[in-house]
Each structure stands twice: as C-alpha cells, then as structure tokens.
Design an enzyme around this catalytic site. Structure first.
Site, PDB file in Angstrom:
ATOM      1  N   GLN A  91      47.429  44.094  51.599  1.00 53.70           N
ATOM      2  CA  GLN A  91      47.452  44.642  50.246  1.00 53.70           C
ATOM      3  C   GLN A  91      46.525  45.836  50.090  1.00 53.70           C
ATOM      4  O   GLN A  91      46.357  46.364  48.996  1.00 53.70           O
ATOM      5  CB  GLN A  91      47.080  43.549  49.237  1.00 53.70           C
ATOM      6  CG  GLN A  91      48.077  42.413  49.169  1.00 53.70           C
ATOM      7  CD  GLN A  91      47.632  41.294  48.245  1.00 53.70           C
ATOM      8  OE1 GLN A  91      46.576  41.350  47.620  1.00 53.70           O
ATOM      9  NE2 GLN A  91      48.437  40.239  48.155  1.00 53.70           N
ATOM     10  N   HIS A 165      43.766  40.998  48.012  1.00 54.65           N
ATOM     11  CA  HIS A 165      42.959  40.873  46.792  1.00 54.65           C
ATOM     12  C   HIS A 165      41.861  41.934  46.713  1.00 54.65           C
ATOM     13  O   HIS A 165      40.708  41.646  46.404  1.00 54.65           O
ATOM     14  CB  HIS A 165      42.363  39.461  46.666  1.00 54.65           C
ATOM     15  CG  HIS A 165      43.384  38.404  46.449  1.00 54.65           C
ATOM     16  ND1 HIS A 165      43.060  37.093  46.186  1.00 54.65           N
ATOM     17  CD2 HIS A 165      44.747  38.454  46.453  1.00 54.65           C
ATOM     18  CE1 HIS A 165      44.165  36.378  46.042  1.00 54.65           C
ATOM     19  NE2 HIS A 165      45.202  37.187  46.200  1.00 54.65           N
ATOM     20  N   GLU A 259      46.955  35.498  34.320  1.00 56.29           N
ATOM     21  CA  GLU A 259      46.164  35.491  33.090  1.00 56.29           C
ATOM     22  C   GLU A 259      46.075  36.873  32.457  1.00 56.29           C
ATOM     23  O   GLU A 259      45.919  37.882  33.147  1.00 56.29           O
ATOM     24  CB  GLU A 259      44.735  35.023  33.381  1.00 56.29           C
ATOM     25  CG  GLU A 259      44.620  33.586  33.836  1.00 56.29           C
ATOM     26  CD  GLU A 259      43.181  33.147  34.032  1.00 56.29           C
ATOM     27  OE1 GLU A 259      42.973  32.006  34.474  1.00 56.29           O
ATOM     28  OE2 GLU A 259      42.249  33.941  33.731  1.00 56.29           O
TER      29      GLU A 259
END
Length: 394
Positions: A91, A165, A259
C-alpha cells in the site's frame, strides 16, 4: 459489396454501444439534486490524489512515484521531473497532495509518501515510514509548471516491516496548521502507543514543526509532540470544516467497522482495544464496542465500504450539498454522500455511482464547484448538475 448482419449480431452491437455510453455518462440524484457523471480522461496509472492549482489545471499523484498535471481545456496529461524516490510496495508509494491555502501568494504544494528513512539517525533498521514534504510549483500555467525546492518536513517515526497502513491524507486549518494521518503500519499496538507516530493524526506548522498548542507538546517522555489524536487503524480521509471548526476523519476498520470520526486534540479513538469490526480469520469481534476514555465514532460502516478519501463540499454548482461530506469507497465501489444539517449532524446518506463498478480513490471539487473523482483503474470523472433539477436542500 454489402455486409449483411444477422439480428443477433445487431443486438450485440446495440448492447455494446449502450453499455459504452452508459460507462461514459451516468445520471442520478442525491439530496434532491439530479446530477450527471461524465468520463473525461482515462489512462492514469494508480492515481491516488488530485487537487486544482488553477481553474484549468489539476495536479495529481500516482502511487508508483509520479506527479502529473491534467489540463481540462486540452484534455491532456504531462508529468513533472524532480520527484524523489518513494517506497512503492504493497500500500506504499506516493500518496496525498494538497496545495497550501496560501498557494497564490507562495506556491507551496504538500505531499505525503512512503520512503526509507534518510535522516542522519536511522529508524527501525531502515524500514519504510510515512513522510510529509513540500515543494514549490514554479511557473504560472499547465505548460510551464515545474517542481522546485523539494523539502522533507517530517520523516515520521512509524517504520515497521509491513508494507501497508501508511495512511495518509492532508488537511489544513485556518490557523496555518497541517494535519496528516498515519495508519498503525500493520502493528496493532501502535494505535495505543504515543511514542510512535503510527496510528495517529499529526498536526504541524507549515514548516513541519509541532505546534506548542498540541496536546502532548510538553510530554516528550510520554508521547511524541506532533500527535493530535491517536487510536487510529488507517485513516485515509481528512477534511477540515472551517465553518464548524471541525476536523473530520474516515478510516478503514478491519472486516467491518469502518469509522467516520470528529477529531479532537488528545482524544483516543480506540484502536485496537475498541472496534465494531470482526477479525479476518473468523466471526470474532476485534474488541469491545465501547470503552470509557475512548471516543465512539460518529458513523460506523458494517460491512466495510473501504473509505479512501473525504471531501467537505463548499462549491456553488450544488448549493444544496454545501457543508456535506463525500467519501470514495473502494470495496463497495461508490461515492458516499453524507448529508449533514446546519449543526453538522448526519441526517442522511446516498450511495452514488455504484453502477460504475469502479474503486473510487479520491474525490475533489473544481473552482466552480463541480465534483471530480479518480478511480483505481485510472479514470477521471466529472460530476455536474443536470439542467432543471431543483436546488432546495432537503
């Protein structure tokens, strides 16, 4: 010589032409406003972020390490020299890009990317970290823009052996501060460890220094001074609302549990001790859903939509959308329109463009208020109002 086609072939050709037109232009409605989405460019390579630097020109990043320009008037793309090497794996890569709010006075452009540490004191055995840098975009038009004076501002303490991440999005507030996000870097305990930048949203000055008003500025033994909030898994959307003086963040949960949060200084957002998501290897909750001293999200997405970006809309083209949030979705492949009332509470939600079947990586607005979005497949779409649709906010 005349070519005679069978009815079945004619039907297939008609179906193909309808499908092609459908892929290039889609209509829909959200919050009492009809819109049309039009394909304006394709062929970008893993685009990650884009912003307008003038009325005709977008600047964008490709994760493999290129910064490019797109000209609306010429429908053309060119790439800029002078980008340092990035860590492009998993990523990681070249991530967010955002011109300074004072760009017209001094043309600084801020970027985040993953890289191996280059500072004098190496961190974590040269494992990749998230970096905040800036450069000057010299020149005054699409044909003449160029990169000058690249500066590394913050080489974060976030290195791990994992290649995911990294975060990372950028937002500015009117006080001349920069917020940027970093994921937990694949190490769950980082979310609760304030001695690492991983799993946090940071706030620094335009030159990369921690603000003396940051919540942990005077606690260097306990927490790094750049940290604004912590307990995050992988925030990939940030948007500052100057009217409500509010910082919004949207982040990836595990399997379920994405979220949307309102970010306040010093707050703990729970990861990994609190989550409404499940473990990837089975129907097992990650943790408890609520815990004293940790902030509950404003909105939770179960199943995951995989949020990729966040925009607070402020344009004139869609007056009834002003003050609303828009988030790109990767797994669910749509543009998420989050309706807010005057106080900033969520009063509704529309999933737009799900028929595109595209992973939407970033969404932004043009100077006149049209929405633009980039997809992982390298396409750029424009969203404009359909003539005759009502302008009332509902």
């Amino acid at each position: 010589m005349h070519l005679k086609l069978s009815p079945s072939v004619i039907s297939l050709l008609l179906l193909f032409s309808v499908s092609s037109a459908f892929a290039n232009e889609i209509t829909g409605s959200s919050r009492n406003k009809d819109y049309q989405a039009t394909l304006v460019h394709e062929g970008l390579k893993l685009p990650w972020a884009f912003e307008f630097v003038d009325s005709e020109t977008m600047i964008f990043t490709e994760r493999a390490g290129r910064i490019g320009l797109y000209s609306r008037s010429q429908s053309d793309v060119r790439y800029l020299a002078g980008v340092p090497e990035v860590y492009f794996d998993g990523q990681g890569g070249l991530l967010d890009i955002k011109p300074s709010p004072e760009f017209k006075q001094e043309p600084w452009v801020y970027v985040t990317y993953s890289a191996l540490p280059v500072q004098e004191v190496k961190q974590n055995d040269d494992k990749p970290v998230t970096v905040l840098a800036r450069f000057k975009l010299a020149g005054n038009s699409y044909d003449h823009y160029r990169i000058e004076d690249w500066q590394v501002l913050v080489e974060t303490r976030s290195g791990t052996s994992k290649d995911y991440h990294f975060g990372s999005r950028i937002a500015f507030d009117p006080g001349r501060y920069i917020y940027f996000s970093i994921g937990d870097r694949g190490e769950r305990p980082n979310g609760q460890n304030r001695k690492t930048h991983a799993g946090s949203i940071l706030r620094v000055t335009f030159t990369g220094k921690p603000s003396r008003h940051n919540p942990f500025f005077n606690e260097r033994d306990d927490a790094l001074p750049e940290i604004w909030s912590f307990g995050h898994r992988n925030p990939q959307g940030l948007a500052y609302d100057p009217g409500r003086k509010r910082l919004w963040a949207i982040e990836h949960g595990p399997r379920g549990g994405d979220e949307l949060n309102v970010i306040e200084p010093g707050n703990n957002y729970g990861w990994p001790e609190v989550s409404q998501g499940k473990e990837y290897w089975g129907p097992i909750s990650v943790g408890v859903e609520h815990k004293e001293g940790m902030v509950d999200p404003v909105r939770v997405y179960i199943p995951s939509i995989a949020p990729s970006s966040l925009l607070l809309y402020s344009g004139e083209a869609f007056p009834q959308w002003q003050g609303d949030l828009f988030a790109g979705a990767l797994v669910k492949q749509h543009l998420n329109h989050i309706h807010l009332n005057e106080e900033g509470a969520i009063v509704g939600e529309t999933r737009m463009l799900d028929s595109l079947n595209e992973r939407i990586r970033d969404v932004n607005q043009s100077p006149e208020g049209l929405l633009y979005l980039a997809t992982d497949s390298g396409k750029l779409y424009r969203i404009s109002p359909l003539p005759g649709s009502p302008d009332e906010k509902s």
